[in-house]
Design an enzyme around this catalytic site. Structure first.
Site, short mmCIF file in Angstrom:
data_model
loop_
_atom_site.label_atom_id
_atom_site.label_comp_id
_atom_site.label_asym_id
_atom_site.label_seq_id
_atom_site.Cartn_x
_atom_site.Cartn_y
_atom_site.Cartn_z
N THR A 67 0.83 -1.21 0.00
CA THR A 67 0.00 0.00 0.00
C THR A 67 0.86 1.25 0.00
O THR A 67 0.62 2.19 -0.77
CB THR A 67 -0.95 0.00 1.21
OG1 THR A 67 -1.91 -1.05 1.03
CG2 THR A 67 -1.68 1.33 1.34
N GLN A 176 1.31 -8.92 -6.86
CA GLN A 176 0.95 -10.33 -7.10
C GLN A 176 1.86 -10.99 -8.14
O GLN A 176 1.77 -12.20 -8.35
CB GLN A 176 -0.51 -10.45 -7.55
CG GLN A 176 -1.53 -10.10 -6.49
CD GLN A 176 -1.60 -11.10 -5.35
OE1 GLN A 176 -1.06 -12.20 -5.41
NE2 GLN A 176 -2.24 -10.71 -4.26
N THR A 234 12.88 5.37 10.82
CA THR A 234 13.84 4.31 11.08
C THR A 234 13.46 3.06 10.31
O THR A 234 12.33 2.59 10.37
CB THR A 234 13.88 3.98 12.59
OG1 THR A 234 14.23 5.16 13.32
CG2 THR A 234 14.88 2.87 12.90
N CYS A 322 -7.86 -7.57 1.11
CA CYS A 322 -7.57 -6.23 1.63
C CYS A 322 -8.84 -5.41 1.84
O CYS A 322 -8.83 -4.42 2.55
CB CYS A 322 -6.64 -5.49 0.67
SG CYS A 322 -5.09 -6.35 0.40
#
Length: 380
Positions: A67, A176, A234, A322
């Site tokens: 995403t 995918q 980070t 999702c």
């Protein structure tokens, strides 16, 4: 049976992540030895991924997953190149992590053209060609559709861009496709490529974006300036180390793995097609993705069948995992012209190198045993 949603991590991925979390757990931005040790994992990951893609190490940027990679590519490329134009081309069957950023950009004044698909879920490259105009700055197309496994003509679109306007940025959502196809962005003229770790037996919460050298992309996350300011924060060193191992492992003996998964897909497709009231929405063999089969069951709600299978220890998705918790009709299923009676009666089965023929036989046997009962229950 839900490996497009996520996959079991390789043992080697688990082992390296535990080592990084418990032994080499320094912050890669720290100047002392612990920090340098952590930074080595990031450097090694870039080397491994660049070797697979045949690209430069500096072109790999680590993200929190698919995403973020898609958001960074779509929003970042559009914003960085806005002076050149405001037109974007995509398809009608993209993943929500591309469609939602495009809706955001439309609210910012960009214009978006969405190319439809045929009954197999494949776009026409000629339609992309016709949609290109002087203001086109970005084309974003998924490589493999996450619901039905259709493979898009990426190379054809790249050739059209090269011929009409090489300055148009070409983004490919390969979430995918990576680990299922051999992808070489330089050779295929792909400028931006999104990948997620947990689709290839790597950890969740990590992925990467390939950004071709000299392509302008604005950051969407600001902070301490890590990763050359392109993606502050980070770095997730355990995740990146695990992702690196998963990438290398998934491409080891790739041809043999894909042939095995393709054979399983075709066996499953042939077997389940023998049941009454079945419609297959995915193509067999190499015409479609090796690991995805979309099946519609006439007279049975997908959610009812999903939970009936769950009771038997079989886990599948109703469309995309999702967004499967939302009561929305699939753009992909509508896009291929699936009759209305099948729209809420479709399940996705997806396989991995760990899937066995015995599991497929068990799944088909359970479906066969419950279909008539569920259809009678619906009409009673």
């Amino acid at each position: 049976m839900d490996n497009s949603a996520t996959t079991k991590v390789y043992d080697s991925v688990k082992d390296i992540m535990i080592k990084v979390m418990t032994e080499d757990y320094g912050n890669p931005s720290s100047l002392h030895m612990r920090g340098l040790e952590a930074e080595k994992y990031i450097k090694q990951a870039r080397e491994d991924i660049a070797s697979i893609l045949k690209c430069q190490e500096k072109e790999i940027f680590f993200t929190s997953g698919g995403t973020e990679s898609n958001n960074m590519a779509v929003i970042g490329a559009a914003m960085a190149n806005r002076r050149k134009g405001n037109h974007i081309i995509t398809t009608a069957i993209e993943h929500p992590s591309v469609l939602a950023p495009l809706e955001f950009l439309e609210n910012q004044g960009f214009k978006v053209t969405r190319i439809g698909v045929d009954e197999n879920g494949v776009i026409s490259a000629d339609e992309v060609k016709e949609a290109i105009c002087d203001d086109t700055i970005l084309i974003s197309i998924m490589y493999i559709n996450n619901e039905i496994g259709s493979i898009q003509p990426i190379d054809d679109v790249a050739d059209i861009i090269a011929a009409k306007n090489p300055d148009i940025i070409f983004h490919v959502d390969a979430i995918q496709a990576f680990g299922k196809l051999k992808i070489y962005p330089k050779r295929q003229h792909i400028d931006l490529l999104s990948v997620s770790g947990h689709k290839i037996h790597g950890p969740k919460g990590v992925g990467f974006l390939y950004v071709k050298d000299k392509i302008k992309v604005s950051p969407v996350i600001y902070g301490g300036g890590q990763q050359k300011g392109m993606r502050s924060g980070t770095e997730n060193v355990p995740g990146i180390a695990g992702l690196s191992v998963a990438c290398v492992e998934s491409y080891r003996n790739l041809n043999e793995k894909i042939q095995k998964i393709t054979n399983l897909k075709d066996y499953f497709t042939d077997s389940i097609s023998k049941l009454d009231g079945i419609r297959i929405n995915s193509r067999k063999g190499n015409d479609g993705a090796p690991h995805i089969v979309s099946v519609s069951f006439e007279g049975v709600k997908s959610e009812v069948l999903l939970h009936a299978l769950e009771d038997k220890g079989i886990y599948v998705s109703a469309g995309s995992a999702c967004s499967s918790n939302k009561a929305a009709t699939s753009n992909t299923l509508k896009g291929i012209g699936l009759p209305e009676k099948y729209l809420d009666s479709t399940l996705r089965f997806s396989f991995s190198e760990y899937t066995t023929k015995e599991e497929l036989d068990y799944t088909i046997k359970q479906i066969e045993g419950m279909l008539d009962m569920l259809r009678i229950y619906k009409h009673s």
